[in-house]
Write an enzyme that holds these catalytic residues in place. Structure first.
Site, mmCIF file in Angstrom:
data_model
loop_
_atom_site.group_PDB
_atom_site.id
_atom_site.type_symbol
_atom_site.label_atom_id
_atom_site.label_comp_id
_atom_site.label_asym_id
_atom_site.label_seq_id
_atom_site.Cartn_x
_atom_site.Cartn_y
_atom_site.Cartn_z
ATOM 1 N N GLY A 70 -2.423 -27.674 -33.088
ATOM 2 C CA GLY A 70 -1.606 -27.747 -34.294
ATOM 3 C C GLY A 70 -0.156 -28.116 -34.097
ATOM 4 O O GLY A 70 0.626 -28.063 -35.048
ATOM 5 N N LYS A 86 6.910 -18.296 -23.901
ATOM 6 C CA LYS A 86 7.084 -16.849 -23.723
ATOM 7 C C LYS A 86 8.360 -16.354 -24.415
ATOM 8 O O LYS A 86 8.363 -15.308 -25.074
ATOM 9 C CB LYS A 86 7.122 -16.511 -22.232
ATOM 10 C CG LYS A 86 5.777 -16.715 -21.537
ATOM 11 C CD LYS A 86 5.884 -16.470 -20.034
ATOM 12 C CE LYS A 86 4.543 -16.667 -19.359
ATOM 13 N NZ LYS A 86 4.603 -16.470 -17.902
ATOM 14 N N SER A 118 1.874 -13.882 -13.976
ATOM 15 C CA SER A 118 3.188 -13.699 -14.599
ATOM 16 C C SER A 118 3.468 -12.252 -14.984
ATOM 17 O O SER A 118 4.500 -11.971 -15.566
ATOM 18 C CB SER A 118 3.299 -14.595 -15.840
ATOM 19 O OG SER A 118 2.341 -14.237 -16.793
#
Length: 805
Positions: free
Chosen positions: A369, A754, A711
């Site tokens: 999208g 993030k 991470s």
């Protein structure tokens, strides 16, 4: 495993469900196991050195692995050898020992059942020999009309006197249906088994006699067809002499004319192949199957637009204007696209060899999208070329790209060739959608064909197997799209240059909705601009509370939903001239809210830390929780963690232990449980006892969703340090970064997504690796950088100092 161990049955043993074959006790068979339940059963049998049962699945339940799907009987035997294959399957060499029956189920994962041996009821010798004589006679009759029984098997049946062994030998050779085989297999009475086998042999003999008769009739029919062919050829010559022309001759002549018209535009190989097929078609009988196949081939190849190219010249100014017109923001992707086509325009101006296939293939990568495919649409408009979309998601058959060989019924050219036919030009913009979701199966590896299609050095002579000649793809502008670059095979990644289209911030979504989505949806729903207005505050609320995405696809759906309701309202209330949507009446047009990212609680808490994660649909804030229980210093992990995150947790635990041992993390004496003797003697306990006397449980909520990636290291260190020291973690802090055993904070990927997630969740301070701070911070939107206090860290001590209260 001893061969006579089956005498110890009944016993609880693992069960393998077999779809393809019905095994018998005398067999030594290789079996390939692909599903988890069967592999677990085989592993259990090998590890515990037990027998195992192979039970066939019922015809209507193939592929299922439960007791309802399998017959209650099978072969009990042992696994002689077990080998793991590179494709994830397991190969076992199974030796059958005896027929067995399932008495009761014990476990379903893997299948374990209580199994007993099927004991055979013997038959009287004189009667048995008479029945066996009939069976041997029927076997000889069947062997004379089929190739079921090789000479050595016939000799074995003749010389063997074990009744049940003979039954099993013949049953395994006959092509019995599973229900027939099961009926014969489960029977205990040997005499009944022998009579049942005679019935099956008689049925097989009659069926094969009928097949032989039919084959003979078909052969005679073919001879008749050939005779008719020669007669029709004679009739054709007579018609020519009489001056009577046929429609088929006109059709063949039309093929020849179309070929000659394109002769100068196509390669010599293509011309020769097409001409050969036209002449072959002219010699064929019109009613033959080959004639129909060849005609279909000629219809396809003569539609290929050899030598047809777009008339518009390349102009990077038009490309830039079209990209700016169709897309808000995305400055770096748009800049890279303009640079890509600037090189091509410069080469054209200087008269150098140029084709849109030269250089790297562009691949737009990012969450769903965000506008990857629409960027390709804009390029197509700016270049004035046709757009061809090829959806690769779930594609497993290499023939879909390369074309099917003409020897197969229903053969067709590959999607690339069909795309050129649809575009009616040899230089369209071809979008390879979802290139990261291409699969691999027994029908080949489509990525290997894509290597040739996308390689400028090879695609000048791309071979479509259906066409049987090379076509030039060097003028096609190939643009790929992907959600997760890591899933694309390395050789294919090497052919492409990635342009990353990242998540949008709420402000960017607001501008996109206002400038693009609302006007487009008003037009699609037949509404005029003056008939529907949406206040800025209402639009921001739709973005914040009614969508959950990295892009704007769901936002478009919500605006479309709003337009539909407005259209209905205007029709039901003709007196209304305008509908205004504000914060007050927003709930009238939408159902329940769907929060994009949950707002964090800024209250400091012990044992909960905010981690930042990257997903294929954008960034997310991942809460990591931990509790401690009196124990022996073990670490338990839950939350569907992958191997990488599990290793991160273990490393984090070791790092915290090191911090406690080196007194870089202070532990109050009251936090360490003491024995009664230590309390009476008022002994001061070593701080390291805190991790020796507690078990830690570390959990990442939303356990149904698998999580993995390098991470979460520093977040796990922080949560373990918090729970062992009873120090609270700041609720307004989020962090991302991997950690080494020495406490160094290592860089990560997906920083932009993030930090956008942290911004949406209301985080005020973000801790990130220093290398990412120096390298990737310029990609982060300004509004995010202004709202967040982004702190670079290099050592885990800095993280703990900033995060713990």
């Amino acid at each position: 495993m001893e061969l006579n161990d089956y005498t110890q049955l009944p016993a609880e043993i693992p069960v393998i469900a077999e779809d393809d074959i019905f095994l018998y006790p005398f067999m030594i068979s290789p079996i390939f196991l692909a599903d988890e339940s069967n592999i677990k059963a085989a592993t259990l049998a090998m590890n515990e050195n037990t027998l195992i049962m192979v039970a066939p699945t019922k015809p209507s339940h193939e592929g299922e692995r439960n007791f309802d799907a399998i017959y209650d009987a099978g072969v009990v035997g042992s696994i002689m050898r077990k080998v793991s294959l590179p494709d994830g399957r397991v190969k076992i060499l199974f030796q059958g020992l005896a027929r067995g029956r399932i008495l009761e189920s014990v476990s379903t994962d893997p299948l374990i059942a209580k199994v007993d041996v099927i004991e055979s009821i013997p038959v009287e010798d004189p009667k048995a020999e008479a029945i066996l004589a009939i069976i041997r006679e029927k076997v000889k009759t069947l062997a004379s009309i089929t190739n079921y029984f090789p000479p050595d098997l016939l000799r074995t049946i003749e010389e063997n006197h074990d009744h049940n062994r003979i039954i099993d030998l013949i049953s395994s050779t006959l092509k019995l249906k599973k229900d027939q085989a099961y009926k014969l297999f489960i029977e205990e009475d040997t005499q009944k088994r022998l009579f049942l086998l005679i019935d099956y042999l008689i049925e097989e003999i009659e069926a094969n006699k009928l097949q032989k008769e039919i084959r003979s009739k078909v052969h005679n029919k073919i001879e008749q067809v050939n005779k008719e062919y020669f007669l029709k050829e004679q009739l054709k010559e007579i018609q020519k002499e009489l001056g009577v022309d046929t429609a088929r001759d006109d059709e063949i002549e039309e093929y020849r004319k179309r070929l000659e018209a394109k002769k100068d535009k196509m390669s010599e190989d293509a011309y020769k192949e097409i001409k050969k097929q036209i002449e072959r078609y002219a010699r064929m009988h019109p009613d033959s199957s080959d004639a129909s196949m060849t005609q279909t081939y000629l219809d396809f190849v003569l539609e290929i637009p050899f030598g047809e190219f777009s008339s518009k010249t390349l102009d990077i100014q038009k490309v830039k204007e079209q990209l700016d017109k169709d897309h808000y923001s995305l400055e770096k992707p748009k800049e890279r696209i303009v640079e890509y086509f600037a090189v091509k325009e410069l080469m054209e101006l200087r008269g150098q060899k140029n084709s849109s296939g030269d250089g790297a293939i562009l691949c737009f990568a990012g969450p769903p999208g965000v506008g990857k495919t629409s960027l390709a649409n804009s390029i197509s408009k700016a270049l004035g070329r046709k757009l061809v979309r090829i959806a690769l998601g779930g594609l497993e058959d290499v023939n879909e790209l390369r074309g099917h060989r003409r020897t197969y019924v229903g053969a067709m050219p590959g999607r690339i060739t069909q795309g050129l036919i649809d575009a009616k030009e040899m230089d369209p913009v071809m979008v390879l959608d979802e290139i990261d979701k291409v699969g691999m199966s027994h029908r080949g590896d489509p990525t290997s064909a894509l290597l040739e299609i996308l390689d400028p050095e090879q695609n000048k002579e791309f071979r479509d197997w259906y066409l049987n000649f090379n076509i030039d793809l060097s003028n096609v502008v190939f643009i790929a799209t992907a959600n997760d670059v890591g899933r694309i095979p390395a050789p294919l990644r090497d052919r492409m240059e990635f342009i990353f289209v990242s998540s949008y911030t709420p402000n960017e979504k607001f501008e996109i909705a206002k400038k693009y989505l609302i006007p487009q949806e008003l037009k699609k729903h037949g509404l005029k601009k003056r008939e529907l207005s949406v206040s800025d505050s209402a639009l921001k609320e739709i973005i914040h509370s009614y969508t959950r995405e990295a892009g704007v696809r769901n936002l478009r759906r919500k605006i479309a939903q709003m337009c539909r309701k407005a259209a209905r309202e205007l029709l039901e209330h003709p007196e209304k001239e305008k509908i205004s949507i504000t914060l007050k009446n927003l709930k009238k047009y939408f159902d329940k809210t769907v929060f994009e990212i949950e707002r964090i609680s800024k209250k400091p808490v012990v044992g909960i830390v905010n981690g930042l994660a990257w997903t294929a649909v954008g960034g997310d804030v991942l809460k990591i929780e931990s509790i401690r229980i009196k124990g022996k210093g073990t670490l338990m992990l839950t939350g569907s963690l992958g191997d990488v995150m599990k290793e991160s947790a273990r490393i984090a635990f070791s790092v915290v232990k090191t911090l406690i041992d080196t007194k870089k993390l202070s532990i109050a004496q009251k936090e360490i449980p003491k024995t009664l003797k230590e309390r009476e003697e008022k002994v001061k306990v070593d701080p390291s006892e805190v991790y020796k006397r507690y078990d830690l449980h570390l959990h990442v909520p939303d356990g149904a969703t698998p999580k993995d990636g390098p991470s979460a290291g520093i977040a796990m260190v922080t949560v373990i340090a918090s729970i062992l020291s009873s120090k609270k973690v700041r609720g307004d802090v989020a962090m991302t970064g991997e950690v080494s055993l020495r406490g160094d904070v290592l860089p990560i990927g997906g920083l932009k997504e993030k930090l956008i997630a942290a911004y949406k969740a209301g985080v005020t301070t973000a801790l990130i690796p220093k290398k990412n701070y120096e390298r990737d911070l310029d990609e982060v939107p300004e509004e995010v950088k202004e709202s967040l206090d982004i702190i670079p860290v290099t050592k885990i001590e800095e993280v703990i100092e900033k995060a713990l209260v």
